[in-house]
Write a protein that holds these residues in place. Structure first.
Motif, mmCIF file in Angstrom:
data_model
loop_
_atom_site.group_PDB
_atom_site.id
_atom_site.type_symbol
_atom_site.label_atom_id
_atom_site.label_comp_id
_atom_site.label_asym_id
_atom_site.label_seq_id
_atom_site.Cartn_x
_atom_site.Cartn_y
_atom_site.Cartn_z
ATOM 1 N N LYS A 98 9.914 1.410 -5.529
ATOM 2 C CA LYS A 98 8.492 1.427 -5.862
ATOM 3 C C LYS A 98 8.103 -0.006 -6.163
ATOM 4 O O LYS A 98 8.841 -0.716 -6.864
ATOM 5 C CB LYS A 98 8.218 2.329 -7.071
ATOM 6 N N VAL A 99 6.970 -0.444 -5.595
ATOM 7 C CA VAL A 99 6.495 -1.803 -5.833
ATOM 8 C C VAL A 99 5.058 -1.774 -6.339
ATOM 9 O O VAL A 99 4.272 -0.902 -5.972
ATOM 10 C CB VAL A 99 6.575 -2.691 -4.562
ATOM 11 N N LYS A 100 4.762 -2.743 -7.192
ATOM 12 C CA LYS A 100 3.381 -2.956 -7.626
ATOM 13 C C LYS A 100 2.748 -3.815 -6.541
ATOM 14 O O LYS A 100 3.205 -4.932 -6.282
ATOM 15 C CB LYS A 100 3.354 -3.664 -8.982
ATOM 16 N N LEU A 101 1.733 -3.289 -5.881
ATOM 17 C CA LEU A 101 1.111 -3.979 -4.748
ATOM 18 C C LEU A 101 0.543 -5.337 -5.135
ATOM 19 O O LEU A 101 -0.175 -5.455 -6.126
ATOM 20 C CB LEU A 101 -0.025 -3.138 -4.164
ATOM 21 N N ALA A 102 0.868 -6.344 -4.330
ATOM 22 C CA ALA A 102 0.306 -7.672 -4.543
ATOM 23 C C ALA A 102 -1.058 -7.784 -3.858
ATOM 24 O O ALA A 102 -1.962 -8.431 -4.362
ATOM 25 C CB ALA A 102 1.255 -8.739 -3.998
ATOM 26 N N ASP A 103 -1.200 -7.123 -2.692
ATOM 27 C CA ASP A 103 -2.434 -7.221 -1.907
ATOM 28 C C ASP A 103 -2.647 -5.907 -1.162
ATOM 29 O O ASP A 103 -2.027 -5.678 -0.131
ATOM 30 C CB ASP A 103 -2.335 -8.388 -0.920
ATOM 31 N N ALA A 104 -3.522 -5.055 -1.690
ATOM 32 C CA ALA A 104 -3.777 -3.757 -1.064
ATOM 33 C C ALA A 104 -4.318 -3.912 0.353
ATOM 34 O O ALA A 104 -4.200 -2.998 1.172
ATOM 35 C CB ALA A 104 -4.740 -2.940 -1.914
ATOM 36 N N GLY A 105 -4.865 -5.066 0.693
ATOM 37 C CA GLY A 105 -5.360 -5.309 2.043
ATOM 38 C C GLY A 105 -4.265 -5.224 3.096
ATOM 39 O O GLY A 105 -4.540 -4.964 4.273
ATOM 40 N N GLU A 106 -3.007 -5.436 2.693
ATOM 41 C CA GLU A 106 -1.891 -5.344 3.647
ATOM 42 C C GLU A 106 -1.723 -3.931 4.196
ATOM 43 O O GLU A 106 -1.145 -3.736 5.260
ATOM 44 C CB GLU A 106 -0.587 -5.807 2.988
ATOM 45 N N LEU A 107 -2.233 -2.951 3.481
ATOM 46 C CA LEU A 107 -2.132 -1.565 3.938
ATOM 47 C C LEU A 107 -2.915 -1.340 5.233
ATOM 48 O O LEU A 107 -2.597 -0.438 6.004
ATOM 49 C CB LEU A 107 -2.628 -0.609 2.852
ATOM 50 N N GLU A 108 -3.914 -2.178 5.477
ATOM 51 C CA GLU A 108 -4.754 -2.022 6.667
ATOM 52 C C GLU A 108 -3.977 -2.238 7.958
ATOM 53 O O GLU A 108 -4.391 -1.789 9.027
ATOM 54 C CB GLU A 108 -5.942 -2.982 6.604
ATOM 55 N N ASP A 109 -2.829 -2.924 7.886
ATOM 56 C CA ASP A 109 -2.003 -3.174 9.070
ATOM 57 C C ASP A 109 -1.086 -2.004 9.406
ATOM 58 O O ASP A 109 -0.385 -2.041 10.416
ATOM 59 C CB ASP A 109 -1.136 -4.425 8.862
ATOM 60 N N LEU A 110 -1.074 -0.981 8.553
ATOM 61 C CA LEU A 110 -0.161 0.143 8.734
ATOM 62 C C LEU A 110 -0.853 1.318 9.421
ATOM 63 O O LEU A 110 -2.061 1.330 9.592
ATOM 64 C CB LEU A 110 0.393 0.561 7.367
ATOM 65 N N MET A 111 -0.046 2.301 9.832
ATOM 66 C CA MET A 111 -0.558 3.462 10.559
ATOM 67 C C MET A 111 -0.671 4.678 9.647
ATOM 68 O O MET A 111 0.072 4.791 8.679
ATOM 69 C CB MET A 111 0.414 3.812 11.700
ATOM 70 N N ASP A 112 -1.571 5.589 10.004
ATOM 71 C CA ASP A 112 -1.588 6.880 9.339
ATOM 72 C C ASP A 112 -0.586 7.786 10.060
ATOM 73 O O ASP A 112 0.041 7.388 11.042
ATOM 74 C CB ASP A 112 -2.995 7.475 9.295
ATOM 75 N N ALA A 113 -0.424 9.017 9.579
ATOM 76 C CA ALA A 113 0.587 9.926 10.129
ATOM 77 C C ALA A 113 0.373 10.189 11.620
ATOM 78 O O ALA A 113 1.325 10.185 12.406
ATOM 79 C CB ALA A 113 0.608 11.236 9.345
ATOM 80 N N ALA A 114 -0.862 10.404 12.039
ATOM 81 C CA ALA A 114 -1.144 10.709 13.453
ATOM 82 C C ALA A 114 -0.816 9.510 14.344
ATOM 83 O O ALA A 114 -0.212 9.661 15.409
ATOM 84 C CB ALA A 114 -2.602 11.115 13.624
ATOM 85 N N ALA A 115 -1.196 8.313 13.901
ATOM 86 C CA ALA A 115 -0.907 7.108 14.681
ATOM 87 C C ALA A 115 0.598 6.854 14.744
ATOM 88 O O ALA A 115 1.127 6.454 15.787
ATOM 89 C CB ALA A 115 -1.625 5.902 14.077
ATOM 90 N N TYR A 116 1.296 7.120 13.647
ATOM 91 C CA TYR A 116 2.752 6.918 13.644
ATOM 92 C C TYR A 116 3.423 7.898 14.598
ATOM 93 O O TYR A 116 4.307 7.528 15.366
ATOM 94 C CB TYR A 116 3.324 7.057 12.224
ATOM 95 N N LYS A 117 2.996 9.156 14.579
ATOM 96 C CA LYS A 117 3.573 10.152 15.488
ATOM 97 C C LYS A 117 3.349 9.724 16.936
ATOM 98 O O LYS A 117 4.258 9.797 17.769
ATOM 99 C CB LYS A 117 2.981 11.540 15.235
ATOM 100 N N ALA A 118 2.151 9.262 17.245
ATOM 101 C CA ALA A 118 1.847 8.797 18.598
ATOM 102 C C ALA A 118 2.732 7.605 18.966
ATOM 103 O O ALA A 118 3.229 7.510 20.095
ATOM 104 C CB ALA A 118 0.369 8.426 18.727
ATOM 105 N N TYR A 119 2.961 6.702 18.008
ATOM 106 C CA TYR A 119 3.813 5.547 18.241
ATOM 107 C C TYR A 119 5.246 5.994 18.541
ATOM 108 O O TYR A 119 5.872 5.544 19.508
ATOM 109 C CB TYR A 119 3.775 4.624 17.017
ATOM 110 N N VAL A 120 5.782 6.895 17.737
ATOM 111 C CA VAL A 120 7.158 7.380 17.929
ATOM 112 C C VAL A 120 7.293 8.070 19.290
ATOM 113 O O VAL A 120 8.312 7.928 19.964
ATOM 114 C CB VAL A 120 7.579 8.321 16.767
ATOM 115 N N ASP A 121 6.250 8.773 19.696
ATOM 116 C CA ASP A 121 6.290 9.459 20.991
ATOM 117 C C ASP A 121 6.419 8.491 22.169
ATOM 118 O O ASP A 121 6.824 8.894 23.252
ATOM 119 C CB ASP A 121 5.045 10.335 21.178
ATOM 120 N N THR A 122 6.100 7.212 21.961
ATOM 121 C CA THR A 122 6.217 6.233 23.036
ATOM 122 C C THR A 122 7.598 5.589 23.089
ATOM 123 O O THR A 122 7.905 4.831 24.009
ATOM 124 C CB THR A 122 5.177 5.080 22.880
ATOM 125 N N LEU A 123 8.438 5.867 22.100
ATOM 126 C CA LEU A 123 9.753 5.217 22.019
ATOM 127 C C LEU A 123 10.817 5.953 22.835
ATOM 128 O O LEU A 123 10.705 7.080 23.141
ATOM 129 C CB LEU A 123 10.207 5.124 20.562
#
Length: 123
Positions: A98-123
């Protein structure tokens, strides 16, 4: 609580300014049976992209990267004693840190569950 995913197959669950980080079920499947977990010390400062932990399986060793930067406020020491927990519940009880976030803006570069599933489906 909101959960995000990285292209390095980490999940990040955010509650307030604290992010819980672990590896996804897909990552665990690729690794196979996890036999060793090394976690950082509480208080360690991580920058986005830093190596945050090490996980070893019968097949390979792999780094777990910090998908977001922050200070480690808790490590799941139970995984050091029982690394096989990662095999059973990678996206739940087998969280790594568990980490105390330094910059919550970094979360914007990550995927939600649907986008992650779509990404995994391409691997």
């Amino acid at each position: 609580m909101t959960t995000y995913y990285s292209k390095d197959h980490e999940w990040i669950s955010v509650d307030g300014d604290t992010a819980t980080i672990g590896i996804t079920g897909y990552a665990q499947e690729q690794l196979g049976d996890v036999v060793y977990v090394e976690l950082p010390e509480v208080g360690k400062a991580l920058s986005k992209g830093d190596e945050a932990a090490v996980v070893e399986s019968v097949k390979a060793a792999s780094e777990v990267y910090a998908a977001v930067g922050g200070e480690v406020v808790e490590a799941n020491d139970a995984l050091v004693d029982e690394p096989a927990k990662v095999n059973d519940d990678p996206e739940g009880a087998a969280w790594f840190i568990k980490v105390k976030l330094a910059d919550a803006g970094e979360l914007e570069d990550l995927m939600d569950a649907a986008a992650y599933k779509a990404y995994v489906d391409t691997l």
